[in-house]
Enzyme design. Structure first.
Site, PDB file in Angstrom:
ATOM      1  N   ALA A 162       0.840  -1.198   0.000  1.00 30.66           N
ATOM      2  CA  ALA A 162       0.000   0.000   0.000  1.00 30.66           C
ATOM      3  C   ALA A 162       0.872   1.244   0.000  1.00 30.66           C
ATOM      4  CB  ALA A 162      -0.896   0.020   1.238  1.00 30.66           C
ATOM      5  N   THR A 176       1.389   4.173   2.104  1.00 32.64           N
ATOM      6  CA  THR A 176       1.015   4.353   3.515  1.00 32.64           C
ATOM      7  C   THR A 176       1.459   5.696   4.109  1.00 32.64           C
ATOM      8  OG1 THR A 176       3.026   3.199   4.182  1.00 32.64           O
ATOM      9  CG2 THR A 176       1.016   1.882   4.023  1.00 32.64           C
ATOM     10  N   THR A 236      -7.871  -0.369   6.886  1.00 33.50           N
ATOM     11  CA  THR A 236      -7.516   0.556   7.953  1.00 33.50           C
ATOM     12  C   THR A 236      -8.731   1.178   8.656  1.00 33.50           C
ATOM     13  OG1 THR A 236      -6.526   2.751   8.279  1.00 33.50           O
ATOM     14  CG2 THR A 236      -7.285   2.268   6.091  1.00 33.50           C
ATOM     15  N   TYR A 263      -5.612   9.158   1.986  1.00 31.72           N
ATOM     16  CA  TYR A 263      -5.207   7.765   2.215  1.00 31.72           C
ATOM     17  C   TYR A 263      -6.430   6.902   2.534  1.00 31.72           C
ATOM     18  CZ  TYR A 263      -3.454   3.859   5.094  1.00 31.72           C
ATOM     19  OH  TYR A 263      -3.224   2.617   5.652  1.00 31.72           O
TER      20      TYR A 263
HETATM   21  N1  LIG Z   1       1.088   1.285   9.433  1.00 30.56           N
HETATM   22  C1  LIG Z   1      -0.090   1.480   9.989  1.00 30.56           C
HETATM   23  O1  LIG Z   1      -0.198   2.103  11.069  1.00 30.56           O
HETATM   24  C2  LIG Z   1      -1.337   0.934   9.336  1.00 30.56           C
HETATM   25  C3  LIG Z   1      -2.568   1.203   9.944  1.00 30.56           C
HETATM   26  C4  LIG Z   1      -3.728   0.673   9.365  1.00 30.56           C
HETATM   27  C5  LIG Z   1      -3.644  -0.085   8.201  1.00 30.56           C
HETATM   28  N2  LIG Z   1      -2.434  -0.301   7.623  1.00 30.56           N
HETATM   29  C6  LIG Z   1      -2.399  -1.090   6.389  1.00 30.56           C
HETATM   30  O2  LIG Z   1      -1.597  -2.230   6.628  1.00 30.56           O
HETATM   31  C7  LIG Z   1      -0.949  -2.645   5.417  1.00 30.56           C
HETATM   32  C8  LIG Z   1       0.526  -2.815   5.676  1.00 30.56           C
HETATM   33  O3  LIG Z   1       1.051  -1.566   6.127  1.00 30.56           O
HETATM   34  P1  LIG Z   1       2.561  -1.416   6.575  1.00 30.56           P
HETATM   35  O4  LIG Z   1       2.569  -0.646   7.835  1.00 30.56           O
HETATM   36  O5  LIG Z   1       3.229  -2.731   6.503  1.00 30.56           O
HETATM   37  O6  LIG Z   1       3.086  -0.468   5.398  1.00 30.56           O
HETATM   38  P2  LIG Z   1       4.544  -0.308   4.789  1.00 30.56           P
HETATM   39  O7  LIG Z   1       5.571  -0.688   5.797  1.00 30.56           O
HETATM   40  O8  LIG Z   1       4.573   1.066   4.198  1.00 30.56           O
HETATM   41  O9  LIG Z   1       4.575  -1.399   3.656  1.00 30.56           O
HETATM   42  C9  LIG Z   1       3.880  -1.224   2.449  1.00 30.56           C
HETATM   43  C10 LIG Z   1       4.652  -1.964   1.391  1.00 30.56           C
HETATM   44  O10 LIG Z   1       3.971  -1.770   0.137  1.00 30.56           O
HETATM   45  C11 LIG Z   1       4.958  -1.587  -0.873  1.00 30.56           C
HETATM   46  N3  LIG Z   1       4.421  -0.856  -2.009  1.00 30.56           N
HETATM   47  C12 LIG Z   1       4.130   0.464  -2.102  1.00 30.56           C
HETATM   48  N4  LIG Z   1       3.719   0.764  -3.344  1.00 30.56           N
HETATM   49  C13 LIG Z   1       3.732  -0.390  -4.049  1.00 30.56           C
HETATM   50  C14 LIG Z   1       3.424  -0.723  -5.395  1.00 30.56           C
HETATM   51  N5  LIG Z   1       3.012   0.198  -6.268  1.00 30.56           N
HETATM   52  N6  LIG Z   1       3.554  -2.012  -5.781  1.00 30.56           N
HETATM   53  C15 LIG Z   1       3.982  -2.957  -4.919  1.00 30.56           C
HETATM   54  N7  LIG Z   1       4.316  -2.713  -3.640  1.00 30.56           N
HETATM   55  C16 LIG Z   1       4.181  -1.431  -3.204  1.00 30.56           C
HETATM   56  C17 LIG Z   1       6.056  -0.800  -0.179  1.00 30.56           C
HETATM   57  O11 LIG Z   1       7.256  -0.943  -0.886  1.00 30.56           O
HETATM   58  P3  LIG Z   1       8.302   0.293  -0.968  1.00 30.56           P
HETATM   59  O12 LIG Z   1       8.767   0.493   0.453  1.00 30.56           O
HETATM   60  O13 LIG Z   1       9.337  -0.201  -1.880  1.00 30.56           O
HETATM   61  O14 LIG Z   1       7.515   1.458  -1.478  1.00 30.56           O
HETATM   62  C18 LIG Z   1       6.089  -1.448   1.208  1.00 30.56           C
HETATM   63  O15 LIG Z   1       6.978  -2.538   1.253  1.00 30.56           O
HETATM   64  C19 LIG Z   1      -1.303  -1.591   4.372  1.00 30.56           C
HETATM   65  O16 LIG Z   1      -2.394  -2.059   3.624  1.00 30.56           O
HETATM   66  C20 LIG Z   1      -1.756  -0.395   5.191  1.00 30.56           C
HETATM   67  O17 LIG Z   1      -2.671   0.394   4.488  1.00 30.56           O
HETATM   68  C21 LIG Z   1      -1.271   0.186   8.166  1.00 30.56           C
END
Ligand SMILES: NC(=O)c1ccc[n+]([C@@H]2O[C@H](COP(=O)([O-])OP(=O)(O)OC[C@H]3O[C@@H](n4cnc5c(N)ncnc54)[C@H](OP(=O)(O)O)[C@@H]3O)[C@@H](O)[C@H]2O)c1
Length: 285
Positions: free
Chosen positions: A60, A62, A101, A125
């Site tokens: 995503a 994020t 989320t 977002y």
């Molecule tokens: N973090 C939070 O507090 C939170 C809260 C609620 C929900 N969520 C949801 O939980 C999920 C995981 O979040 P997370 O915290 O693990 O986020 P994250 O650490 O930012 O990981 C997201 C991953 O998606 C990859 N990505 C981004 N653009 C892409 C694309 N076009 N094609 C393929 N891969 C892509 C990123 O790669 P790069 O680093 O190379 O860009 C990164 O490895 C997401 O769906 C997010 O919306 C997160």
């Protein structure tokens, strides 16, 4: 099971990969370099070639504040990218788990949001994640939408790590106390997702750690559990801490439907935080 994980190098994806291996699944991780999900044909072809039994879609955009000025890209990744993954799952007739989320809700009131409450996101977002949810619901029968919030894990930037870092140089910190939600440990979410893989109880779930707190209470607990009790945390309203993206005040998510579906609730956020702090400490040894 052969399971593809998108965003496998992200904060959640990293622990999902580890859980899959622990549960003797075949884990196929896709980073952005291997597959940019905004590319429709490549997404379809890659998933056709890998022929998995399920996809856990963690990738995503994020960066919540950046998204306010980068709406096009955020939409491409979170809405259209999710649509491409869903199209591939439909063609392969396999279940898709889409991670979403608390930001799909507007944060009004004080009651926990139920899984089927109306989505009314307040920032870019959240809007794009809600669009992703709609694509998944409209395209698929075999899907899980799993909403999480306030995530922390070993492999990424998060509030816990920021507090521990800032606490090294500052003795007084101001933290907002009018946003309430549930801090959530990636390891616990990953284990929850394993239980979904073994089930067919498709639908929308909230998978946050149990209990609610404000960011202020969360910060205080981080310092208490880290032997940094000398750091003074002062509560401030969100209005004192301006951010580009509006954050929901009420991020409480109801988990009422978990038990009805035979799924277990996650441990409390305090318990999760303790385990995470010990994971960080082991990691730094
Ligand atoms: N973090 C939070 O507090 C939170 C809260 C609620 C929900 N969520 C949801 O939980 C999920 C995981 O979040 P997370 O915290 O693990 O986020 P994250 O650490 O930012 O990981 C997201 C991953 O998606 C990859 N990505 C981004 N653009 C892409 C694309 N076009 N094609 C393929 N891969 C892509 C990123 O790669 P790069 O680093 O190379 O860009 C990164 O490895 C997401 O769906 C997010 O919306 C997160």
């Amino acid at each position: 099971m052969k399971v593809v994980v998108t965003g496998s190098e992200g904060q959640l994806g990293y622990d999902v990969m580890r859980s899959l291996l622990r549960h003797d699944h075949q884990a196929l991780g896709l980073t952005r370099e291997l597959l940019d999900i905004t590319e429709e044909e490549k997404t379809l072809n890659t998933l056709r070639e890998l022929a998995p039994d399920a996809v856990i879609h963690c990738a995503a955009y994020t960066a919540v504040d950046d998204a306010e000025e980068d709406e096009k890209r955020c939409h491409e990744v979170n809405a259209l990218g999710t649509k491409h993954v869903a199209m591939a799952c439909k063609e392969l007739d396999i279940p898709m788990i889409y991670i979403s989320t608390d930001y799909v809700f507007d944060g009004s009131g004080e009651k926990p949001f139920e899984v089927n409450d109306i989505r009314n996101p307040q920032n870019v977002y959240g809007k794009t994640k809600a669009e992703g949810e709609a694509f998944v619901e409209n395209l698929l029968d075999k899907y899980f939408i799993v909403r999480i919030s306030w995530v922390f894990g070993i492999h990424g930037k998060n509030f816990v790590k920021t507090m521990l870092q800032v606490g090294k140089t500052r003795k007084v910190l101001q933290v907002v106390n009018d946003q309430v939600g549930s801090p959530t440990y990636t390891k616990d979410v990953a284990e929850f997702l394993m239980s979904l893989l073994d089930s067919r109880v498709y639908g929308i779930y909230h998978a946050t750690n149990e209990g609610y707190c404000s960011w202020y209470e969360f910060a205080k607990t981080i310092f208490e559990l880290s032997d940094m009790k000398d750091i003074k945390v002062e509560p401030v309203p969100s209005s004192a801490y301006k951010t580009k993206a509006k954050r929901p005040l009420n991020s409480r998510l109801s988990k009422e439907n978990l038990q009805r579906s035979g799924l277990s609730k996650l441990p409390t956020w305090e318990n999760a935080l303790e385990r995470f702090l010990s994971e960080i400490s082991d990691h730094n040894k």
